[in-house]
Design a protein around this motif. Structure first.
Motif, PDB file in Angstrom:
ATOM      1  N   PHE A  48       0.829  -1.207   0.000  1.00  0.00           N
ATOM      2  CA  PHE A  48       0.000   0.000   0.000  1.00  0.00           C
ATOM      3  C   PHE A  48       0.867   1.261   0.000  1.00  0.00           C
ATOM      4  CE2 PHE A  48      -1.820   3.370   2.712  1.00  0.00           C
ATOM      5  CZ  PHE A  48      -2.888   3.763   1.913  1.00  0.00           C
ATOM      6  N   LEU A  49       1.877   1.293   0.861  1.00  0.00           N
ATOM      7  CA  LEU A  49       2.725   2.479   0.956  1.00  0.00           C
ATOM      8  C   LEU A  49       3.483   2.742  -0.339  1.00  0.00           C
ATOM      9  CD1 LEU A  49       4.168   1.999   4.556  1.00  0.00           C
ATOM     10  CD2 LEU A  49       2.518   3.741   3.815  1.00  0.00           C
ATOM     11  N   ALA A  50       3.841   1.669  -1.040  1.00  0.00           N
ATOM     12  CA  ALA A  50       4.581   1.817  -2.294  1.00  0.00           C
ATOM     13  C   ALA A  50       3.683   2.196  -3.467  1.00  0.00           C
ATOM     14  CB  ALA A  50       5.327   0.528  -2.615  1.00  0.00           C
ATOM     15  N   ALA A  51       2.373   2.102  -3.278  1.00  0.00           N
ATOM     16  CA  ALA A  51       1.423   2.399  -4.362  1.00  0.00           C
ATOM     17  C   ALA A  51       0.537   3.579  -3.964  1.00  0.00           C
ATOM     18  CB  ALA A  51       0.600   1.150  -4.671  1.00  0.00           C
ATOM     19  N   ASP A  52      -0.729   3.325  -3.641  1.00  0.00           N
ATOM     20  CA  ASP A  52      -1.670   4.410  -3.341  1.00  0.00           C
ATOM     21  C   ASP A  52      -1.247   5.235  -2.129  1.00  0.00           C
ATOM     22  OD1 ASP A  52      -4.225   3.802  -5.172  1.00  0.00           O
ATOM     23  OD2 ASP A  52      -3.422   1.910  -4.439  1.00  0.00           O
ATOM     24  N   GLY A  53      -0.610   4.604  -1.159  1.00  0.00           N
ATOM     25  CA  GLY A  53      -0.219   5.320   0.051  1.00  0.00           C
ATOM     26  C   GLY A  53       0.801   6.414  -0.181  1.00  0.00           C
ATOM     27  N   ALA A  54       1.509   6.363  -1.299  1.00  0.00           N
ATOM     28  CA  ALA A  54       2.510   7.387  -1.594  1.00  0.00           C
ATOM     29  C   ALA A  54       1.882   8.761  -1.783  1.00  0.00           C
ATOM     30  CB  ALA A  54       3.301   6.996  -2.848  1.00  0.00           C
ATOM     31  N   ALA A  55       0.582   8.807  -2.097  1.00  0.00           N
ATOM     32  CA  ALA A  55      -0.097  10.077  -2.346  1.00  0.00           C
ATOM     33  C   ALA A  55      -0.553  10.778  -1.071  1.00  0.00           C
ATOM     34  CB  ALA A  55      -1.302   9.841  -3.262  1.00  0.00           C
ATOM     35  N   LEU A  56      -0.423  10.133   0.074  1.00  0.00           N
ATOM     36  CA  LEU A  56      -0.817  10.768   1.336  1.00  0.00           C
ATOM     37  C   LEU A  56       0.098  11.962   1.631  1.00  0.00           C
ATOM     38  CD1 LEU A  56      -1.485   7.563   3.473  1.00  0.00           C
ATOM     39  CD2 LEU A  56      -3.196   9.182   2.639  1.00  0.00           C
ATOM     40  N   PRO A  57      -0.365  12.942   2.402  1.00  0.00           N
ATOM     41  CA  PRO A  57       0.439  14.159   2.656  1.00  0.00           C
ATOM     42  C   PRO A  57       1.566  13.923   3.658  1.00  0.00           C
ATOM     43  CG  PRO A  57      -1.651  14.283   3.845  1.00  0.00           C
ATOM     44  CD  PRO A  57      -1.723  13.036   2.993  1.00  0.00           C
ATOM     45  N   TRP A  58       2.557  13.142   3.243  1.00  0.00           N
ATOM     46  CA  TRP A  58       3.628  12.734   4.150  1.00  0.00           C
ATOM     47  C   TRP A  58       4.434  13.908   4.678  1.00  0.00           C
ATOM     48  CZ3 TRP A  58       3.449   8.192   6.298  1.00  0.00           C
ATOM     49  CH2 TRP A  58       2.785   7.156   5.634  1.00  0.00           C
ATOM     50  N   GLU A  59       4.495  14.996   3.929  1.00  0.00           N
ATOM     51  CA  GLU A  59       5.280  16.138   4.389  1.00  0.00           C
ATOM     52  C   GLU A  59       4.721  16.724   5.686  1.00  0.00           C
ATOM     53  OE1 GLU A  59       2.188  17.712   1.475  1.00  0.00           O
ATOM     54  OE2 GLU A  59       3.512  15.965   1.665  1.00  0.00           O
ATOM     55  N   ASP A  60       3.423  16.519   5.916  1.00  0.00           N
ATOM     56  CA  ASP A  60       2.811  16.989   7.158  1.00  0.00           C
ATOM     57  C   ASP A  60       2.537  15.859   8.143  1.00  0.00           C
ATOM     58  OD1 ASP A  60       2.643  19.771   6.582  1.00  0.00           O
ATOM     59  OD2 ASP A  60       1.025  19.352   5.182  1.00  0.00           O
ATOM     60  N   ILE A  61       2.552  14.631   7.678  1.00  0.00           N
ATOM     61  CA  ILE A  61       2.376  13.481   8.572  1.00  0.00           C
ATOM     62  C   ILE A  61       3.627  13.277   9.413  1.00  0.00           C
ATOM     63  CG2 ILE A  61       2.112  10.967   8.653  1.00  0.00           C
ATOM     64  CD1 ILE A  61       0.466  11.195   6.059  1.00  0.00           C
ATOM     65  N   LEU A  62       4.802  13.391   8.784  1.00  0.00           N
ATOM     66  CA  LEU A  62       6.059  13.070   9.435  1.00  0.00           C
ATOM     67  C   LEU A  62       6.778  14.319   9.906  1.00  0.00           C
ATOM     68  CD1 LEU A  62       7.367  10.348   6.953  1.00  0.00           C
ATOM     69  CD2 LEU A  62       6.220   9.978   9.144  1.00  0.00           C
ATOM     70  N   GLY A  63       7.212  14.302  11.172  1.00  0.00           N
ATOM     71  CA  GLY A  63       8.058  15.358  11.705  1.00  0.00           C
ATOM     72  C   GLY A  63       9.480  14.851  11.839  1.00  0.00           C
ATOM     73  N   GLY A  64      10.427  15.763  12.059  1.00  0.00           N
ATOM     74  CA  GLY A  64      11.827  15.383  12.171  1.00  0.00           C
ATOM     75  C   GLY A  64      12.506  15.395  10.806  1.00  0.00           C
TER      76      GLY A  64
END
Length: 356
Positions: free
Chosen positions: A316-332
């Motif tokens: 999932f992360l390698a496909a559709d999940g890549a479109a999630l707003p990771w820049e705001d999901i992940l800190g650090g």
């Protein structure tokens, strides 16, 4: 072989050792808000075991609950259960040099629950990031340079396309949502309600859409969380307490009594509520058996996950999940030496990346 911590380290000493250190070190939680950096002997691997050199971990909310006293935990211990790294030594099947994620559970594979395909509820389960640092599985957590994985921990290779921080979330948040989706059944063309937009809730929005949901409604009391759900593709975002009906699948991630009631009460004919947020004792929620029977409604729960859910999480992360707003999901990212500060003053984001 029992692996014992035998010394403490200064931050300068830890920084000087670098990523290729032969001797593992870890942040050991010693109670309250206190952590202590310690070195560990390298474990002598038994058949099926591996030593992973960690490249990143992510800070799960459950660890914050442990440190704050809201959840019991072994102490002293190496916390952390979401991580990614490189196989450095192994007596298992995954070759040295492979980049991997791993399950949160170590299971026997032989008890009745394991044989029934419910290894998440193995009768002798041990858990990554939950074991005493003074036990035979001392390096059990991800807030470390290395993690020692027993034979009963599932390991899944990670494609190069996945950044470390994104990949690390597979081992808890994302795999748990994959298990929820399986429990919910076919989502194609269905109306889905997601209650609680933390890390799992946001993944649930993306996963429901990826599985063909016609409509995904997301609820959270915080406007910034609702904004994240909007950006993840939610059809509609609402505040808790908004009345809903005719929901085919309700996914409950908040653990709040009101959230559980809302999910159950929203179900239409043939609807299914999957509860995953209720992992601590709370008020009893009553149901109307007639409503369940006449409406062909289902209520089920999910805790932890099976090995195939971890593989699905990576896919999932390698496909559709890549479109999630990771820049705001992940800190650090933050260095391992800053972990105490992170728990005292959390970085903005649903997950904070920690690098050794």
């Amino acid at each position: 072989m029992t692996v014992q911590a035998h010394s403490t380290m200064t931050d300068a000493e830890a920084a000087g050792r670098g990523r290729a250190t032969a001797q593992p070190f870890a942040q050991v939680w010693t109670g309250g808000s206190e952590f202590e950096l310690r070195t560990f002997d390298r474990p002598q691997l038994a058949p099926g075991e591996s030593l992973i050199r960690l490249t990143a971990a992510t800070v799960c909310g459950s660890d914050r609950h442990t440190v704050s006293g809201r959840r019991p935990g072994a102490c002293p211990s190496v916390l952390g259960h979401e991580g990614v790294g490189i196989v450095e030594e192994t007596r298992g099947d995954v070759p040295v040099g492979t980049r991997v994620v791993f399950s949160v559970t170590s299971v026997c594979g032989e008890c009745r629950n394991c044989r029934r395909g419910l290894s998440a509820k193995c009768t002798s389960v041990r858990k990554v990031g939950h074991e005493s640092a003074e036990s035979e599985w001392a390096l059990s957590g991800t807030y470390a340079t290395h993690i020692h994985l027993p034979a009963g921990v599932a390991v899944v290779p990670v494609p190069d396309s996945l950044p470390d921080g994104v990949a690390a979330t597979a081992g808890c948040a994302v795999a748990t949502v994959m298990a929820m989706c399986e429990a919910a059944g076919d989502l194609q063309g269905h109306r889905v309600f997601v209650n609680g937009i933390g890390m799992l809730g946001l993944i649930a929005v993306g996963a429901a859409l990826a599985r063909g949901a016609a409509e995904v409604i997301a609820a959270d009391p915080h406007a910034d969380r609702r904004d994240l759900a909007d950006r993840a593709g939610a059809t509609e975002t609402i505040e808790p307490g908004t009345e809903l009906s005719d929901i085919d699948v309700a996914l409950e991630l908040s653990g709040a009594e009101a959230g559980v009631r809302s999910c159950i009460g929203s179900l239409g004919i043939g609807g299914t509520a999957v509860l995953a947020g209720s992992v601590t004792p709370g008020p009893t929620v009553s149901i109307d058996p007639e409503q369940m029977v006449r409406g062909w409604r289902t209520i089920t729960g999910v805790h932890n996950f099976e090995p195939h859910h971890l593989a699905e999480a990576v896919e999932f992360l390698a496909a559709d999940g890549a479109a999630l707003p990771w820049e705001d999901i992940l800190g650090g990212p933050i260095p391992l030496t800053d972990l105490t500060q992170e728990f005292a003053h959390p970085t903005r984001g649903l997950r904070t990346i920690v690098t050794p």
